[in-house]
Design a protein around this motif. Structure first.
Motif, PDB file in Angstrom:
ATOM      1  N   ALA A 145     -25.112  87.018 -11.141  1.00  0.00           N
ATOM      2  CA  ALA A 145     -24.757  86.377 -12.405  1.00  0.00           C
ATOM      3  C   ALA A 145     -25.271  87.205 -13.586  1.00  0.00           C
ATOM      4  O   ALA A 145     -24.553  87.418 -14.566  1.00  0.00           O
ATOM      5  CB  ALA A 145     -25.329  84.964 -12.447  1.00  0.00           C
ATOM      6  N   LYS A 146     -26.512  87.688 -13.449  1.00  0.00           N
ATOM      7  CA  LYS A 146     -27.093  88.493 -14.528  1.00  0.00           C
ATOM      8  C   LYS A 146     -26.269  89.765 -14.742  1.00  0.00           C
ATOM      9  O   LYS A 146     -25.975  90.163 -15.876  1.00  0.00           O
ATOM     10  CB  LYS A 146     -28.542  88.857 -14.146  1.00  0.00           C
ATOM     11  CG  LYS A 146     -29.378  89.392 -15.270  1.00  0.00           C
ATOM     12  CD  LYS A 146     -30.819  89.572 -14.765  1.00  0.00           C
ATOM     13  CE  LYS A 146     -31.663  90.326 -15.765  1.00  0.00           C
ATOM     14  NZ  LYS A 146     -32.970  90.701 -15.223  1.00  0.00           N
ATOM     15  N   SER A 181     -23.022  90.384 -13.910  1.00  0.00           N
ATOM     16  CA  SER A 181     -21.672  90.172 -14.440  1.00  0.00           C
ATOM     17  C   SER A 181     -21.717  89.691 -15.888  1.00  0.00           C
ATOM     18  O   SER A 181     -20.853  90.038 -16.697  1.00  0.00           O
ATOM     19  CB  SER A 181     -20.864  89.219 -13.550  1.00  0.00           C
ATOM     20  OG  SER A 181     -21.541  88.017 -13.361  1.00  0.00           O
ATOM     21  N   THR A 182     -22.764  88.938 -16.256  1.00  0.00           N
ATOM     22  CA  THR A 182     -22.905  88.511 -17.648  1.00  0.00           C
ATOM     23  C   THR A 182     -23.182  89.716 -18.553  1.00  0.00           C
ATOM     24  O   THR A 182     -22.591  89.846 -19.635  1.00  0.00           O
ATOM     25  CB  THR A 182     -24.052  87.486 -17.778  1.00  0.00           C
ATOM     26  OG1 THR A 182     -23.742  86.358 -16.967  1.00  0.00           O
ATOM     27  CG2 THR A 182     -24.232  87.031 -19.219  1.00  0.00           C
ATOM     28  N   ARG A 237     -15.982  88.990  -8.974  1.00  0.00           N
ATOM     29  CA  ARG A 237     -17.056  88.766  -7.998  1.00  0.00           C
ATOM     30  C   ARG A 237     -16.472  88.291  -6.681  1.00  0.00           C
ATOM     31  O   ARG A 237     -15.730  87.321  -6.637  1.00  0.00           O
ATOM     32  CB  ARG A 237     -18.037  87.708  -8.516  1.00  0.00           C
ATOM     33  CG  ARG A 237     -18.994  88.232  -9.571  1.00  0.00           C
ATOM     34  CD  ARG A 237     -19.705  87.122 -10.303  1.00  0.00           C
ATOM     35  NE  ARG A 237     -20.579  86.328  -9.454  1.00  0.00           N
ATOM     36  CZ  ARG A 237     -21.450  85.442  -9.942  1.00  0.00           C
ATOM     37  NH1 ARG A 237     -21.547  85.260 -11.244  1.00  0.00           N
ATOM     38  NH2 ARG A 237     -22.209  84.752  -9.129  1.00  0.00           N
ATOM     39  N   THR A 239     -23.151  89.914  -2.918  1.00  0.00           N
ATOM     40  CA  THR A 239     -21.998  89.802  -3.811  1.00  0.00           C
ATOM     41  C   THR A 239     -21.438  91.186  -4.078  1.00  0.00           C
ATOM     42  O   THR A 239     -22.191  92.128  -4.336  1.00  0.00           O
ATOM     43  CB  THR A 239     -22.422  89.154  -5.150  1.00  0.00           C
ATOM     44  OG1 THR A 239     -22.908  87.833  -4.895  1.00  0.00           O
ATOM     45  CG2 THR A 239     -21.243  89.065  -6.118  1.00  0.00           C
TER      46      THR A 239
END
Ligand code: 2BA
Length: 109
Positions: free
Chosen positions: A14-15, A17-18, A29, A42
């Protein structure tokens, strides 16, 4: 154009892709599984222009961290024993495992 394929730990996905999105990079993802640990990770797909590959790799390096994991390995010579004794081995997983490939065509249909 290049396709960056990055395998990252779930905790970092998440970190990463953000941070990519904040810098204007689109990513996809995919849920994946490591062939060695058989645990979830991932896979990020990021399509970019050639000169942007370095920036993408830098973002992945700064958002994906290496972690130590302990696995139990069967001792050699177990054939000679009745049981299957194991011993712990520490391995380092990550940060990101990155492949960069050429893209022949990029089509939005
Ligand atoms: P896994 O295959 O589950 O591997 C997790 C970690 O186990 C690896 O971390 C490495 O530290 C260790 N490991 C893997 N194979 C090993 C072996 N034969 N002997 C000893 N230790 C071994 P990373 O190298 O950071 O890889 C993280 C994940 O990236 C892997 O998860 C796999 O999903 C992917 N990956 C790594 N190298 C790859 C490659 N050449 N091709 C495709 N996927 C790869």
């Amino acid at each position: 154009m290049k396709l960056v394929i990055a395998i990252v730990q779930d905790q970092d996905a998440a970190k990463a892709s953000t941070a990519l999105a904040s810098s204007g990079f689109q990513s996809t993802r995919l849920a994946s599984t490591g062939g060695f640990l058989h645990s979830g990770n991932t896979t990020l797909l990021i399509g970019v222009e050639n000169e942007q590959v370095g920036s993408v790799c830098n973002i992945l390096k700064s958002t994906c961290q290496a972690r130590s994991k302990t696995i139990n390995t069967v001792l050699p010579m177990v054939d000679a024993l009745d049981s299957f004794p194991t011993y712990p081995v520490d391995i380092i997983v990550g940060g990101a495992t990155i492949f960069v490939t050429d893209v022949d065509q990029f089509i939005r249909a």
